[in-house]
Design an enzyme around this catalytic site. Sequence first.
Site, mmCIF file in Angstrom:
data_model
loop_
_atom_site.group_PDB
_atom_site.id
_atom_site.type_symbol
_atom_site.label_atom_id
_atom_site.label_comp_id
_atom_site.label_asym_id
_atom_site.label_seq_id
_atom_site.Cartn_x
_atom_site.Cartn_y
_atom_site.Cartn_z
ATOM 1 N N ASP A 67 -1.700 -2.585 4.599
ATOM 2 C CA ASP A 67 -1.470 -1.398 3.791
ATOM 3 C C ASP A 67 -2.787 -0.938 3.193
ATOM 4 O OD1 ASP A 67 0.022 0.613 2.635
ATOM 5 O OD2 ASP A 67 0.485 -0.530 0.845
ATOM 6 N N TYR B 285 -5.189 2.215 1.068
ATOM 7 C CA TYR B 285 -5.253 2.790 -0.284
ATOM 8 C C TYR B 285 -6.095 4.044 -0.162
ATOM 9 C CZ TYR B 285 -5.955 2.256 -5.436
ATOM 10 O OH TYR B 285 -5.979 2.391 -6.808
ATOM 11 N N HIS C 113 -4.365 9.363 -5.672
ATOM 12 C CA HIS C 113 -3.622 8.178 -6.112
ATOM 13 C C HIS C 113 -4.557 7.125 -6.700
ATOM 14 C CE1 HIS C 113 -0.766 4.889 -6.207
ATOM 15 N NE2 HIS C 113 -1.555 4.176 -5.415
ATOM 16 N N ARG D 190 -7.241 0.944 -15.674
ATOM 17 C CA ARG D 190 -8.572 0.654 -16.223
ATOM 18 C C ARG D 190 -9.027 1.803 -17.118
ATOM 19 N NH1 ARG D 190 -9.049 -0.090 -10.837
ATOM 20 N NH2 ARG D 190 -10.410 1.741 -10.652
ATOM 21 N N GLU E 270 6.215 3.282 -3.444
ATOM 22 C CA GLU E 270 5.008 3.913 -2.923
ATOM 23 C C GLU E 270 5.394 4.644 -1.648
ATOM 24 O OE1 GLU E 270 1.296 1.372 -4.747
ATOM 25 O OE2 GLU E 270 1.769 1.100 -2.615
ATOM 26 N N GLU F 24 4.688 6.391 1.596
ATOM 27 C CA GLU F 24 3.556 6.258 2.507
ATOM 28 C C GLU F 24 3.932 6.690 3.921
ATOM 29 O OE1 GLU F 24 1.545 2.532 2.291
ATOM 30 O OE2 GLU F 24 2.074 2.173 0.190
ATOM 31 N N ASP G 171 6.547 1.215 0.220
ATOM 32 C CA ASP G 171 5.999 -0.096 -0.129
ATOM 33 C C ASP G 171 6.381 -0.397 -1.576
ATOM 34 O OD1 ASP G 171 4.542 -2.446 0.301
ATOM 35 O OD2 ASP G 171 2.742 -1.581 -0.580
ATOM 36 N N ARG H 57 5.041 -3.444 -10.603
ATOM 37 C CA ARG H 57 3.774 -3.143 -11.264
ATOM 38 C C ARG H 57 3.385 -4.184 -12.312
ATOM 39 N NH1 ARG H 57 1.461 0.062 -7.611
ATOM 40 N NH2 ARG H 57 2.645 1.988 -7.248
ATOM 41 N N GLN I 100 2.112 -7.118 -10.337
ATOM 42 C CA GLN I 100 0.834 -6.696 -9.748
ATOM 43 C C GLN I 100 -0.288 -6.692 -10.783
ATOM 44 O OE1 GLN I 100 0.929 -2.687 -8.250
ATOM 45 N NE2 GLN I 100 -1.174 -2.741 -7.494
ATOM 46 N N TYR J 299 -3.422 -9.043 -9.627
ATOM 47 C CA TYR J 299 -4.229 -8.356 -8.624
ATOM 48 C C TYR J 299 -5.734 -8.569 -8.785
ATOM 49 C CZ TYR J 299 -6.065 -4.327 -11.295
ATOM 50 O OH TYR J 299 -6.752 -3.511 -12.150
ATOM 51 N N LYS K 22 3.966 -7.040 -4.182
ATOM 52 C CA LYS K 22 4.264 -6.123 -3.084
ATOM 53 C C LYS K 22 4.882 -6.807 -1.869
ATOM 54 C CE LYS K 22 0.704 -2.672 -4.130
ATOM 55 N NZ LYS K 22 1.487 -1.441 -3.957
ATOM 56 N N THR L 261 9.166 -4.139 2.105
ATOM 57 C CA THR L 261 8.561 -2.873 2.504
ATOM 58 C C THR L 261 9.527 -2.215 3.479
ATOM 59 O OG1 THR L 261 6.303 -3.713 2.271
ATOM 60 C CG2 THR L 261 6.607 -1.757 3.636
ATOM 61 N N THR M 28 -0.260 4.906 -0.789
ATOM 62 C CA THR M 28 0.523 5.927 -1.470
ATOM 63 C C THR M 28 -0.055 7.315 -1.241
ATOM 64 O OG1 THR M 28 1.060 4.316 -3.178
ATOM 65 C CG2 THR M 28 1.451 6.624 -3.702
ATOM 66 N N GLU N 58 2.577 6.885 -11.346
ATOM 67 C CA GLU N 58 1.862 8.130 -11.625
ATOM 68 C C GLU N 58 2.784 9.191 -12.220
ATOM 69 O OE1 GLU N 58 -0.968 9.052 -8.089
ATOM 70 O OE2 GLU N 58 0.629 7.737 -7.343
#
Length: 399
Positions: free
Chosen positions: A116, A118, A123, A132, A187, A189, A221, A225, A228, A232, A241, A245, A332, A346
């Site tokens: 997968d 990114y 996104h 962050r 997600e 996709e 997917d 969160r 994650q 992560y 994740k 899927t 995504t 989001e």
Amino acid sequence: MTWVTGADGSAYGVTNLPYGVFAHDGRDPRIGVRIGDFVLDLTGAEAAGLVLAAGAFDRPTLNDFMALGRPQWTAVRQRVTELLTDTAHRAAVEPLLVPLADVRLLLPFAVADYVDFYSSEHHASNVGQIFRPGQPPLLPNWKHLPIGYHGRAGTVVVSGTPVVRPAGQRPGPDGPTYGPSARLDIEAEVGFVVGVPSPLGARVSVDDFADHVFGVVLVNDWSARDIQAWEYQPLGPFLGKSFATSVSAWVTPLDALADAFLPAPEQDPEVAAYLRDVPHLGLDLRLAVEWNGERVSEPPFRTMYWTPAQQLAHLTVNGASLRTGDLYASGTVSGPERGQVGSFLELTWGGAEPVKLGAGETRTFLEDGDTVTVTATAPGPDGTTIALGEVTGTIQPAR
């Protein structure tokens, strides 16, 4: 024009013809192609000598057919088109048409590996701001290579399969806690299914994309969160994740999307030589996300920063081999506006801005019993519209 009743003017008309696997009347799985609201039984068609596919349709998955390569894919598509448009074949073919309502759709291919990516700048920027805050939204490497992670092929499931809420470690004010995810997300996709393999140690060029990739599926997917966010760093997604899927039951062949390719967004800075695809093409796929039957977002795939050909080239640049049935997903799909995002992370900005659904309900993340459906369309020849197979799933309580 097709002689199949109701198929002309359908988004599943003769210019589409996606492949799938179905069960009917208690028989073994059979390979078929969708035309309107019917499935043409290709297993039966090959047995009757109407289609030649080296016996590949007498299998429980599409893998053997996908491994035959583009010349055979093109020849079979041309033959199926002929069977469904020339009335001279109607008497032989019509008994092989099964109403879609009478079949059970199965996972169309055996998944070999799952990767997968990114690849949406919108996104990645949104997630960077949410996860962050106060730091640059994109990390320094993001515009130099397609970021991705290797997922679990064994948890790829066909559309309609219930999704059990995952449990795991989550961050808390006094340290990690264990329990069901409270921030379960989607997600939306687009996935690409590999047909022709490559040997270990060889690289696949951006120019060879269409020789290896058989077709396209929609992908959800599902993402926990809170799990994650705790796991992560520094190695990326894992348990947040890997629990499920979902992919659509229909694989749209690349030939059906010939009119959907268009110039992709300009890339700056210039990418490495092995990622320079000329022409630099993306796909004009228009996704839609429904949450409990209410449309909440319309992500545009045409805005994706990294193209499918670049993703395939990067996946193999280190010499990693391709296998028939490999699935790699775009990551995504999100556009520049809030109503164009492909995740609820989001859409609700990390849960701070709940979404109003029907009957006065509000949501931040998924609750048990919620159903999410992702659909997509693409432009076809002569002003027609191509539909991709939907991907849907309903959340079940943690076990």
